[in-house]
Scaffold this motif. Structure first.
Motif, PDB file in Angstrom:
ATOM      1  N   MET A   1     -36.483 -30.024  46.810  1.00 45.35           N
ATOM      2  CA  MET A   1     -37.082 -31.120  47.599  1.00 45.35           C
ATOM      3  C   MET A   1     -35.978 -31.861  48.383  1.00 45.35           C
ATOM      4  O   MET A   1     -34.918 -32.160  47.846  1.00 45.35           O
TER       5      MET A   1
ATOM      6  N   LYS B   1     -35.398 -38.234  50.366  1.00 48.77           N
ATOM      7  CA  LYS B   1     -36.136 -39.064  51.310  1.00 48.77           C
ATOM      8  C   LYS B   1     -35.216 -40.078  51.977  1.00 48.77           C
ATOM      9  O   LYS B   1     -35.494 -40.560  53.039  1.00 48.77           O
TER      10      LYS B   1
ATOM     11  N   ASN C   1     -39.091 -52.036  43.320  1.00 46.39           N
ATOM     12  CA  ASN C   1     -40.314 -51.227  43.308  1.00 46.39           C
ATOM     13  C   ASN C   1     -39.986 -49.734  43.255  1.00 46.39           C
ATOM     14  O   ASN C   1     -40.647 -48.977  42.555  1.00 46.39           O
TER      15      ASN C   1
ATOM     16  N   PRO D   1     -38.038 -46.955  39.621  1.00 45.44           N
ATOM     17  CA  PRO D   1     -38.456 -45.879  38.706  1.00 45.44           C
ATOM     18  C   PRO D   1     -38.607 -44.521  39.386  1.00 45.44           C
ATOM     19  O   PRO D   1     -38.809 -43.517  38.724  1.00 45.44           O
ATOM     20  N   LYS D   2     -38.527 -44.505  40.698  1.00 46.68           N
ATOM     21  CA  LYS D   2     -38.685 -43.233  41.413  1.00 46.68           C
ATOM     22  C   LYS D   2     -37.399 -42.421  41.463  1.00 46.68           C
ATOM     23  O   LYS D   2     -37.445 -41.222  41.709  1.00 46.68           O
TER      24      LYS D   2
ATOM     25  N   LEU E   1     -34.868 -40.559  39.722  1.00 50.61           N
ATOM     26  CA  LEU E   1     -34.696 -39.975  38.390  1.00 50.61           C
ATOM     27  C   LEU E   1     -33.398 -39.188  38.293  1.00 50.61           C
ATOM     28  O   LEU E   1     -32.973 -38.546  39.248  1.00 50.61           O
ATOM     29  N   VAL E   2     -32.810 -39.252  37.113  1.00 55.45           N
ATOM     30  CA  VAL E   2     -31.621 -38.443  36.835  1.00 55.45           C
ATOM     31  C   VAL E   2     -32.122 -37.099  36.294  1.00 55.45           C
ATOM     32  O   VAL E   2     -33.018 -37.086  35.440  1.00 55.45           O
TER      33      VAL E   2
END
Lengths: 130, 104
Positions: free
Chosen positions: A1, A4, A54, A57-58, A60-61
Protein backbone atom coordinates in the motif's frame (compact mmCIF):
# COMPACT_ATOMS: atom_id res chain seq x y z
CA UNK A 1 0.00 0.00 0.00
CA UNK A 2 1.34 3.44 -0.88
CA UNK A 3 1.75 5.85 2.04
CA UNK A 4 -0.97 8.48 2.22
CA UNK A 5 1.24 11.14 3.75
CA UNK A 6 4.10 12.75 1.90
CA UNK A 7 6.48 15.55 2.91
CA UNK A 8 5.08 17.74 0.13
CA UNK A 9 1.57 17.28 1.44
CA UNK A 10 2.67 17.93 5.01
CA UNK A 11 4.46 21.14 4.01
CA UNK A 12 1.46 22.26 1.99
CA UNK A 13 -0.84 21.57 4.94
CA UNK A 14 1.44 23.46 7.32
CA UNK A 15 1.67 26.42 4.94
CA UNK A 16 -2.11 26.50 4.58
CA UNK A 17 -2.56 26.34 8.35
CA UNK A 18 -0.12 29.20 8.96
CA UNK A 19 -1.63 31.22 6.13
CA UNK A 20 -5.11 30.90 7.61
CA UNK A 21 -3.78 31.78 11.08
CA UNK A 22 -2.16 34.88 9.57
CA UNK A 23 -5.39 35.74 7.76
CA UNK A 24 -7.34 35.53 11.02
CA UNK A 25 -4.81 37.80 12.73
CA UNK A 26 -4.37 40.37 9.97
CA UNK A 27 -7.69 40.40 8.10
CA UNK A 28 -9.94 39.44 10.99
CA UNK A 29 -9.90 42.86 12.71
CA UNK A 30 -10.98 44.51 9.43
CA UNK A 31 -14.20 42.54 9.17
CA UNK A 32 -14.90 41.06 12.59
CA UNK A 33 -15.26 42.19 16.17
CA UNK A 34 -12.02 41.91 18.25
CA UNK A 35 -13.69 39.31 20.49
CA UNK A 36 -14.59 37.15 17.48
CA UNK A 37 -11.02 37.38 16.16
CA UNK A 38 -9.69 36.28 19.54
CA UNK A 39 -12.13 33.36 19.67
CA UNK A 40 -11.37 32.28 16.10
CA UNK A 41 -7.62 32.48 16.72
CA UNK A 42 -7.97 30.37 19.85
CA UNK A 43 -10.13 27.80 18.15
CA UNK A 44 -7.67 27.56 15.27
CA UNK A 45 -4.86 26.60 17.68
CA UNK A 46 -6.57 23.34 18.62
CA UNK A 47 -7.25 22.22 15.05
CA UNK A 48 -3.88 20.47 14.52
CA UNK A 49 -4.21 18.74 17.91
CA UNK A 50 -7.59 17.32 16.91
CA UNK A 51 -6.48 16.35 13.40
CA UNK A 52 -3.27 14.61 14.46
CA UNK A 53 -4.73 12.96 17.55
CA UNK A 54 -7.62 11.68 15.45
CA UNK A 55 -5.23 10.01 13.02
CA UNK A 56 -2.93 8.61 15.72
CA UNK A 57 -4.49 5.11 15.89
CA UNK A 58 -4.17 4.81 12.12
CA UNK A 59 -0.38 4.78 12.12
CA UNK A 60 0.52 1.20 12.93
CA UNK A 61 3.90 -0.35 13.56
CA UNK A 62 4.35 -3.60 11.60
CA UNK A 63 3.76 -6.61 13.85
CA UNK A 64 7.16 -8.12 13.09
CA UNK A 65 8.77 -4.96 14.51
CA UNK A 66 6.62 -4.94 17.64
CA UNK A 67 8.64 -5.32 20.83
CA UNK A 68 5.67 -6.09 23.09
CA UNK A 69 2.05 -7.21 23.02
CA UNK A 70 0.42 -5.26 20.17
CA UNK A 71 -2.90 -5.29 22.04
CA UNK A 72 -1.40 -3.22 24.87
CA UNK A 73 0.08 -0.70 22.46
CA UNK A 74 -3.21 -0.49 20.54
CA UNK A 75 -5.16 0.19 23.74
CA UNK A 76 -2.68 2.88 24.73
CA UNK A 77 -2.80 4.57 21.32
CA UNK A 78 -6.59 4.55 21.33
CA UNK A 79 -6.71 6.08 24.81
CA UNK A 80 -4.13 8.77 24.02
CA UNK A 81 -5.86 9.65 20.76
CA UNK A 82 -9.28 9.88 22.40
CA UNK A 83 -7.96 11.94 25.30
CA UNK A 84 -6.23 14.42 22.99
CA UNK A 85 -9.19 14.69 20.61
CA UNK A 86 -11.50 15.37 23.56
CA UNK A 87 -8.99 17.86 24.97
CA UNK A 88 -8.80 19.59 21.60
CA UNK A 89 -12.57 19.71 21.26
CA UNK A 90 -12.76 21.08 24.80
CA UNK A 91 -10.22 23.74 23.83
CA UNK A 92 -12.29 24.74 20.80
CA UNK A 93 -15.54 24.78 22.78
CA UNK A 94 -13.97 26.82 25.57
CA UNK A 95 -12.83 29.45 23.08
CA UNK A 96 -16.17 29.34 21.27
CA UNK A 97 -18.54 29.46 24.22
CA UNK A 98 -16.85 30.54 27.44
CA UNK A 99 -16.65 34.22 28.43
CA UNK A 100 -13.58 35.80 26.83
CA UNK A 101 -12.06 36.64 30.21
CA UNK A 102 -11.70 32.96 31.16
CA UNK A 103 -11.68 31.31 27.72
CA UNK A 104 -7.90 31.14 27.48
CA UNK A 105 -7.35 29.66 30.95
CA UNK A 106 -10.26 27.23 30.59
CA UNK A 107 -9.12 26.05 27.16
CA UNK A 108 -5.53 25.58 28.31
CA UNK A 109 -6.68 23.72 31.44
CA UNK A 110 -8.83 21.32 29.42
CA UNK A 111 -6.03 20.54 26.99
CA UNK A 112 -3.56 20.19 29.85
CA UNK A 113 -5.81 17.70 31.63
CA UNK A 114 -6.04 15.66 28.41
CA UNK A 115 -2.29 15.84 27.95
CA UNK A 116 -1.61 14.73 31.53
CA UNK A 117 -4.06 11.83 31.15
CA UNK A 118 -2.29 10.79 27.94
CA UNK A 119 1.17 11.02 29.51
CA UNK A 120 0.06 9.05 32.57
CA UNK A 121 -1.33 6.32 30.35
CA UNK A 122 1.87 6.16 28.27
CA UNK A 123 4.04 5.98 31.41
CA UNK A 124 1.82 3.26 32.92
CA UNK A 125 1.98 1.26 29.69
CA UNK A 126 5.75 1.59 29.42
CA UNK A 127 6.10 0.43 33.04
CA UNK A 128 3.78 -2.49 32.38
CA UNK A 129 5.81 -3.55 29.35
CA UNK A 130 9.19 -3.16 31.07
CA UNK B 1 -15.84 8.52 3.22
CA UNK B 2 -18.51 6.52 1.38
CA UNK B 3 -16.47 3.36 1.82
CA UNK B 4 -16.32 3.98 5.56
CA UNK B 5 -20.09 4.38 5.83
CA UNK B 6 -20.58 1.30 3.68
CA UNK B 7 -18.23 -0.69 5.91
CA UNK B 8 -19.86 0.51 9.12
CA UNK B 9 -23.39 -0.06 7.85
CA UNK B 10 -23.18 -3.82 8.27
CA UNK B 11 -23.60 -5.32 11.77
CA UNK B 12 -21.23 -8.22 11.07
CA UNK B 13 -18.46 -5.87 10.10
CA UNK B 14 -19.15 -3.72 13.15
CA UNK B 15 -18.93 -6.86 15.27
CA UNK B 16 -15.56 -7.67 13.69
CA UNK B 17 -14.34 -4.17 14.53
CA UNK B 18 -15.60 -4.55 18.11
CA UNK B 19 -13.65 -7.80 18.45
CA UNK B 20 -10.51 -6.20 17.07
CA UNK B 21 -10.69 -3.50 19.76
CA UNK B 22 -9.26 -6.08 22.13
CA UNK B 23 -6.20 -6.54 19.93
CA UNK B 24 -5.04 -8.14 16.68
CA UNK B 25 -6.77 -11.39 15.75
CA UNK B 26 -6.30 -14.08 13.16
CA UNK B 27 -8.72 -14.45 10.28
CA UNK B 28 -9.65 -17.93 11.46
CA UNK B 29 -10.42 -16.84 15.03
CA UNK B 30 -12.57 -14.01 13.75
CA UNK B 31 -14.40 -16.23 11.28
CA UNK B 32 -15.17 -18.79 14.00
CA UNK B 33 -17.24 -16.24 15.89
CA UNK B 34 -19.71 -15.98 13.03
CA UNK B 35 -21.96 -18.54 11.38
CA UNK B 36 -21.00 -17.54 7.89
CA UNK B 37 -18.94 -19.17 5.17
CA UNK B 38 -15.28 -18.32 4.76
CA UNK B 39 -15.76 -16.55 1.41
CA UNK B 40 -18.46 -14.37 2.98
CA UNK B 41 -16.18 -13.53 5.86
CA UNK B 42 -13.35 -12.78 3.44
CA UNK B 43 -15.67 -10.39 1.62
CA UNK B 44 -16.39 -8.62 4.90
CA UNK B 45 -12.65 -8.36 5.63
CA UNK B 46 -12.03 -7.02 2.14
CA UNK B 47 -14.62 -4.27 2.63
CA UNK B 48 -13.04 -3.29 5.96
CA UNK B 49 -9.53 -3.30 4.50
CA UNK B 50 -10.59 -1.19 1.50
CA UNK B 51 -12.22 1.30 3.88
CA UNK B 52 -8.89 1.43 5.74
CA UNK B 53 -10.56 0.44 9.01
CA UNK B 54 -8.45 -2.67 9.51
CA UNK B 55 -5.07 -3.79 8.32
CA UNK B 56 -4.16 -7.29 7.25
CA UNK B 57 -0.71 -8.58 8.03
CA UNK B 58 0.70 -11.98 7.19
CA UNK B 59 2.21 -13.81 10.12
CA UNK B 60 3.54 -17.15 9.01
CA UNK B 61 0.65 -19.01 7.42
CA UNK B 62 -2.08 -16.97 9.05
CA UNK B 63 -3.39 -13.49 8.33
CA UNK B 64 -3.66 -11.20 11.32
CA UNK B 65 -6.13 -8.35 11.29
CA UNK B 66 -5.57 -5.18 13.30
CA UNK B 67 -7.81 -2.27 14.05
CA UNK B 68 -6.92 0.87 12.09
CA UNK B 69 -9.67 3.29 13.04
CA UNK B 70 -9.35 6.97 13.77
CA UNK B 71 -11.16 8.46 16.76
CA UNK B 72 -13.83 9.89 14.46
CA UNK B 73 -14.36 6.53 12.75
CA UNK B 74 -14.73 4.83 16.12
CA UNK B 75 -17.25 7.45 17.16
CA UNK B 76 -19.14 6.83 13.90
CA UNK B 77 -19.14 3.11 14.60
CA UNK B 78 -20.47 3.62 18.12
CA UNK B 79 -23.13 5.92 16.71
CA UNK B 80 -24.12 3.27 14.15
CA UNK B 81 -24.17 0.65 16.90
CA UNK B 82 -26.35 2.69 19.23
CA UNK B 83 -28.81 3.81 16.57
CA UNK B 84 -28.82 0.43 14.82
CA UNK B 85 -27.70 1.70 11.43
CA UNK B 86 -28.23 -1.24 9.05
CA UNK B 87 -27.77 -0.94 5.34
CA UNK B 88 -27.20 -4.48 4.19
CA UNK B 89 -28.13 -4.13 0.52
CA UNK B 90 -24.90 -5.41 -0.94
CA UNK B 91 -23.55 -7.28 2.02
CA UNK B 92 -23.76 -10.95 2.88
CA UNK B 93 -26.35 -12.27 5.32
CA UNK B 94 -26.11 -11.51 9.01
CA UNK B 95 -24.58 -14.34 11.05
CA UNK B 96 -27.06 -16.45 12.98
CA UNK B 97 -25.04 -16.59 16.17
CA UNK B 98 -24.72 -12.83 16.39
CA UNK B 99 -28.37 -12.37 15.40
CA UNK B 100 -29.44 -14.72 18.21
CA UNK B 101 -27.24 -12.78 20.64
CA UNK B 102 -28.82 -9.48 19.59
CA UNK B 103 -32.35 -10.92 20.00
CA UNK B 104 -31.70 -12.07 23.57
Amino acid sequence: MTPKFSIRRALLGTALYLLLALAIKKLGPLYLAPETVLRLGGMWIAVPVIVFANALPKSLVPLDRATCDPAIVQAMRRFVARALVLGGIGFVLAYALAPVAIANSLAASLLLIALIAAIVRVVRTVRRIA
Amino acid sequence: MTSIFKALADPTRRQVLQMLRAGPMGAGALAEAFDVSKPTMSAHFAVLVSADLIEAEKSGRTILYRLKMSVLEEALMDFAQVFGLQVTSETPTMPGRIRAKEKS
